[in-house]
Design a protein around this motif. Structure first.
Motif, PDB file in Angstrom:
ATOM      1  N   MET A   1      43.668  20.339  31.587  1.00  0.00           N
ATOM      2  CA  MET A   1      44.095  19.766  32.791  1.00  0.00           C
ATOM      3  C   MET A   1      45.334  19.109  32.639  1.00  0.00           C
ATOM      4  N   LEU A   2      45.691  18.477  31.832  1.00  0.00           N
ATOM      5  CA  LEU A   2      46.831  17.626  31.559  1.00  0.00           C
ATOM      6  C   LEU A   2      48.001  18.820  31.413  1.00  0.00           C
ATOM      7  N   GLU A   3      47.759  19.654  30.590  1.00  0.00           N
ATOM      8  CA  GLU A   3      49.063  20.644  30.413  1.00  0.00           C
ATOM      9  C   GLU A   3      49.207  21.399  31.699  1.00  0.00           C
ATOM     10  N   ALA A   4      47.933  21.626  32.427  1.00  0.00           N
ATOM     11  CA  ALA A   4      48.467  22.566  33.814  1.00  0.00           C
ATOM     12  C   ALA A   4      49.150  21.434  34.879  1.00  0.00           C
ATOM     13  N   LEU A   5      48.816  20.121  34.592  1.00  0.00           N
ATOM     14  CA  LEU A   5      49.689  19.142  35.643  1.00  0.00           C
ATOM     15  C   LEU A   5      50.942  19.169  35.217  1.00  0.00           C
ATOM     16  N   ARG A   6      51.178  19.104  33.630  1.00  0.00           N
ATOM     17  CA  ARG A   6      52.749  19.342  33.385  1.00  0.00           C
ATOM     18  C   ARG A   6      53.408  20.548  33.830  1.00  0.00           C
ATOM     19  N   THR A   7      53.097  21.868  33.538  1.00  0.00           N
ATOM     20  CA  THR A   7      53.605  23.016  33.645  1.00  0.00           C
ATOM     21  C   THR A   7      53.617  23.261  35.326  1.00  0.00           C
ATOM     22  N   GLU A   8      52.845  23.016  36.033  1.00  0.00           N
ATOM     23  CA  GLU A   8      52.656  23.285  37.610  1.00  0.00           C
ATOM     24  C   GLU A   8      52.244  22.190  38.299  1.00  0.00           C
ATOM     25  N   SER A   9      53.174  21.346  38.695  1.00  0.00           N
ATOM     26  CA  SER A   9      52.716  20.247  39.458  1.00  0.00           C
ATOM     27  C   SER A   9      52.483  20.389  40.905  1.00  0.00           C
ATOM     28  N   PRO A  10      51.319  20.026  41.306  1.00  0.00           N
ATOM     29  CA  PRO A  10      51.064  20.223  42.685  1.00  0.00           C
ATOM     30  C   PRO A  10      52.006  19.268  43.611  1.00  0.00           C
ATOM     31  N   VAL A  11      52.332  18.225  42.937  1.00  0.00           N
ATOM     32  CA  VAL A  11      53.661  17.467  43.829  1.00  0.00           C
ATOM     33  C   VAL A  11      54.800  17.561  42.971  1.00  0.00           C
ATOM     34  N   PRO A  12      55.955  18.436  43.138  1.00  0.00           N
ATOM     35  CA  PRO A  12      56.773  18.525  42.060  1.00  0.00           C
ATOM     36  C   PRO A  12      57.982  17.446  42.252  1.00  0.00           C
ATOM     37  N   TRP A  13      57.990  16.717  43.131  1.00  0.00           N
ATOM     38  CA  TRP A  13      59.191  15.868  43.247  1.00  0.00           C
ATOM     39  C   TRP A  13      59.167  14.579  43.998  1.00  0.00           C
TER      40      TRP A  13
ATOM     41  N   ARG B   1      52.991  22.387  45.792  1.00  0.00           N
ATOM     42  CA  ARG B   1      53.170  23.684  45.094  1.00  0.00           C
ATOM     43  C   ARG B   1      51.546  24.145  45.264  1.00  0.00           C
ATOM     44  N   VAL B   2      51.145  24.871  45.640  1.00  0.00           N
ATOM     45  CA  VAL B   2      49.842  25.491  45.851  1.00  0.00           C
ATOM     46  C   VAL B   2      50.125  27.049  45.710  1.00  0.00           C
ATOM     47  N   PRO B   3      49.252  27.641  45.049  1.00  0.00           N
ATOM     48  CA  PRO B   3      49.579  29.154  44.913  1.00  0.00           C
ATOM     49  C   PRO B   3      48.906  29.721  46.175  1.00  0.00           C
ATOM     50  N   THR B   4      49.648  30.706  46.473  1.00  0.00           N
ATOM     51  CA  THR B   4      49.404  31.653  47.898  1.00  0.00           C
ATOM     52  C   THR B   4      48.054  32.107  47.875  1.00  0.00           C
ATOM     53  N   ALA B   5      47.702  32.931  46.903  1.00  0.00           N
ATOM     54  CA  ALA B   5      46.553  33.610  46.820  1.00  0.00           C
ATOM     55  C   ALA B   5      45.944  33.843  45.379  1.00  0.00           C
ATOM     56  N   VAL B   6      44.679  33.350  45.180  1.00  0.00           N
ATOM     57  CA  VAL B   6      44.106  33.365  43.940  1.00  0.00           C
ATOM     58  C   VAL B   6      43.145  34.467  43.890  1.00  0.00           C
ATOM     59  N   HIS B   7      42.936  35.370  43.508  1.00  0.00           N
ATOM     60  CA  HIS B   7      41.502  36.450  43.617  1.00  0.00           C
ATOM     61  C   HIS B   7      40.987  36.733  42.264  1.00  0.00           C
ATOM     62  N   LEU B   8      39.748  36.310  42.170  1.00  0.00           N
ATOM     63  CA  LEU B   8      39.224  36.510  40.748  1.00  0.00           C
ATOM     64  C   LEU B   8      38.162  37.447  40.772  1.00  0.00           C
ATOM     65  N   THR B   9      37.690  38.230  39.622  1.00  0.00           N
ATOM     66  CA  THR B   9      36.588  39.207  39.462  1.00  0.00           C
ATOM     67  C   THR B   9      36.137  38.511  38.341  1.00  0.00           C
ATOM     68  N   PHE B  10      34.640  38.770  37.999  1.00  0.00           N
ATOM     69  CA  PHE B  10      33.990  37.938  37.113  1.00  0.00           C
ATOM     70  C   PHE B  10      32.552  38.501  36.927  1.00  0.00           C
ATOM     71  N   THR B  11      31.727  38.188  36.002  1.00  0.00           N
ATOM     72  CA  THR B  11      30.334  38.827  35.799  1.00  0.00           C
ATOM     73  C   THR B  11      29.599  37.558  35.986  1.00  0.00           C
ATOM     74  N   PRO B  12      28.499  37.599  36.948  1.00  0.00           N
ATOM     75  CA  PRO B  12      27.659  36.241  37.069  1.00  0.00           C
ATOM     76  C   PRO B  12      26.928  36.246  35.642  1.00  0.00           C
ATOM     77  N   GLU B  13      26.579  34.904  35.339  1.00  0.00           N
ATOM     78  CA  GLU B  13      26.232  34.620  34.032  1.00  0.00           C
ATOM     79  C   GLU B  13      24.588  35.133  34.005  1.00  0.00           C
ATOM     80  N   ASP B  14      24.118  35.159  35.226  1.00  0.00           N
ATOM     81  CA  ASP B  14      22.509  35.743  35.251  1.00  0.00           C
ATOM     82  C   ASP B  14      22.464  37.198  34.910  1.00  0.00           C
TER      83      ASP B  14
END
Length: 432
Positions: free
Chosen positions: A300-312, A417-430
């Motif tokens: 979480m902290l490294e994500a905040l460092r590299t891509e700050s949601p509030v950049p300045w 800074r908010v990504p415009t679109a994040v689409h994910l694919t996955f396998t449900p755990e069940d």
């Protein structure tokens, strides 16, 4: 002492004034790197249209210096940033006297800021914060339930946007009817806040959105004052304010609740979307986190460092000051590019790489601010991010970013800074 612009530092092509063009705002790293290489505190050649001299701070040490000198670099931007005053909204109860300055906690200073910050800190007291965890888990599980069987999701619209909204609404005790008001304010603020070119119709829509939320929060404050609720955040803040001042101040409290709701919604959503995009793009990182959940905090902290949601952050210099080796005169507008400080190689070697093993991320990354204005809601953000990442890893396998449908470039904005679109694919755990 050296004023880089006045002392003959070569003028940088394309760096005459703030703001840069839209493409640069969406991907500013090269822009900031080129400026920092020549002058970590850079004076733009051209003042603002109002004649205000503007400085851009991109070095890590220089950013930290400005942020920790709250007596010199203040949050009151009236007179130096027209968009600040254009965004001002009237009090929802103009006939009721207030005990506080007409600025929310993000832009308050001195004693006024200290009191308003104490209201925010009520939200993140240890016992209260931990009491929110079951509710956050319920919200996260419910949102995952809605798309888990599909094997894919539009993560921003099916999870990020509603998740932060549902959590803050339940904390405040607001009805579901508040959702459209909150989202409308978030959407308009994201494009109007600090926007020097905001057209009047956008400012009018912003004012209307603010007033709608303020009226809702005034009604909530007055209701909690008349009928207190046990173990309720709004009730406790109302009680603190009345005990301190002797009478209810619905204007100050409504503005406080409105900006708290917005802060807990928009920036939080950007952070969550960025983290899940990273998990979806990096299978090795995903498996490391799945196998060792103790790494999630560093993630979480490294994500905040590299891509700050509030950049300045913007500051007004109110007394002649020196930052690094540059003299900044009183009356200047100072743009503290924390996202650039977070990518300063002098502090973070190989800054473009994503490394959850970096040391001192808790102390050194600048996204959460420094000094008196360090983000008071950081612990609440961490709780939501921790629950989200753990639940996603528990319930979804083989998470992948759908590169064709996703657009990770931030939405055009002068403050977020908010990504415009994040689409994910996955396998449900069940079905794994």
């Amino acid at each position: 002492m050296t004023d880089h612009a006045a002392a003959g530092t070569p003028a940088l092509e394309g760096f005459d004034a703030w703001p840069p063009d839209e493409d640069t705002l969406r991907c500013p790293f090269r822009y900031f790197e080129e400026i920092r290489d020549q002058a970590p505190v850079y004076r733009y050649r051209e003042p603002s249209p109002e004649g205000v001299v503007t400085y851009l701070v991109t070095g890590f040490e220089e950013c930290a210096s400005v942020l920790t000198r709250a007596d010199v670099f203040v949050n009151d931007l009236s007179g130096v940033l027209p968009a600040f005053e254009a965004n001002a909204v009237p009090s929802p109860r103009p006939g009721v006297p207030t005990f506080y300055e007409d600025r929310n906690v993000f832009f308050a200073d001195g004693a006024d800021h200290k009191v308003k910050r104490s209201w925010v800190l009520q939200l993140v007291e240890r016992d209260r914060l931990e009491s929110f965890r079951p509710m956050v888990e319920e919200v996260v599980d419910g949102l995952i339930d809605a798309f888990a069987a599909d094997g894919r999701c539009d993560f921003r619209h099916q999870f990020t946007d509603p998740m932060a909204l549902h959590v803050v609404r339940r904390i405040m005790g607001l009805p579901e009817q508040a959702d459209p008001l909150i989202k409308r304010l978030s959407a308009v603020l994201s494009v109007a806040d600090n926007n020097p070119a905001a057209p009047q119709e956008l400012l009018d829509e912003l004012r209307e959105s603010w007033m709608g939320m303020l009226e809702l929060c005034v009604e909530l404050v007055e209701r909690r004052h008349a009928e207190p609720v046990e173990n309720d955040y709004v009730t406790d803040v109302v009680r603190l304010q009345v005990e301190r001042d002797g009478a209810l101040d619905p204007n100050a409290l409504a503005k406080h609740l409105t900006v708290t709701i917005f802060g807990a919604d928009h920036a939080m959503g950007g952070h969550l979307a960025d983290m899940l995009a990273r998990i979806g793009r990096d299978p090795q990182l995903q498996e490391r986190l799945r196998a060792d959940r103790s790494l999630i905090r560093q993630f979480m902290l490294e994500a905040l460092r590299t891509e700050s949601p509030v950049p300045w952050l913007f500051r007004q210099c109110v007394a002649d000051a020196t930052v690094g080796d540059v003299e900044i005169p009183a009356g200047s507008l100072v743009l503290v590019a924390t996202i650039a400080g977070n990518h300063d190689p002098a502090e973070f070697p190989d800054p473009a790489s994503f490394d959850v093993s970096r040391r001192n991320l808790e102390r050194n990354q600048l996204t959460l601010g420094r000094g008196a204005h360090r983000c008071a809601g950081a612990q609440m953000a961490r709780l939501q991010a921790d629950v989200t990442v753990n639940k996603v890893l528990d319930r979804l396998r083989d998470i992948r970013l759908d590169e064709q449908r996703s657009d990770l470039r931030p939405e055009p904005s002068f403050g977020f800074r908010v990504p415009t679109a994040v689409h994910l694919t996955f396998t449900p755990e069940d079905s794994a």
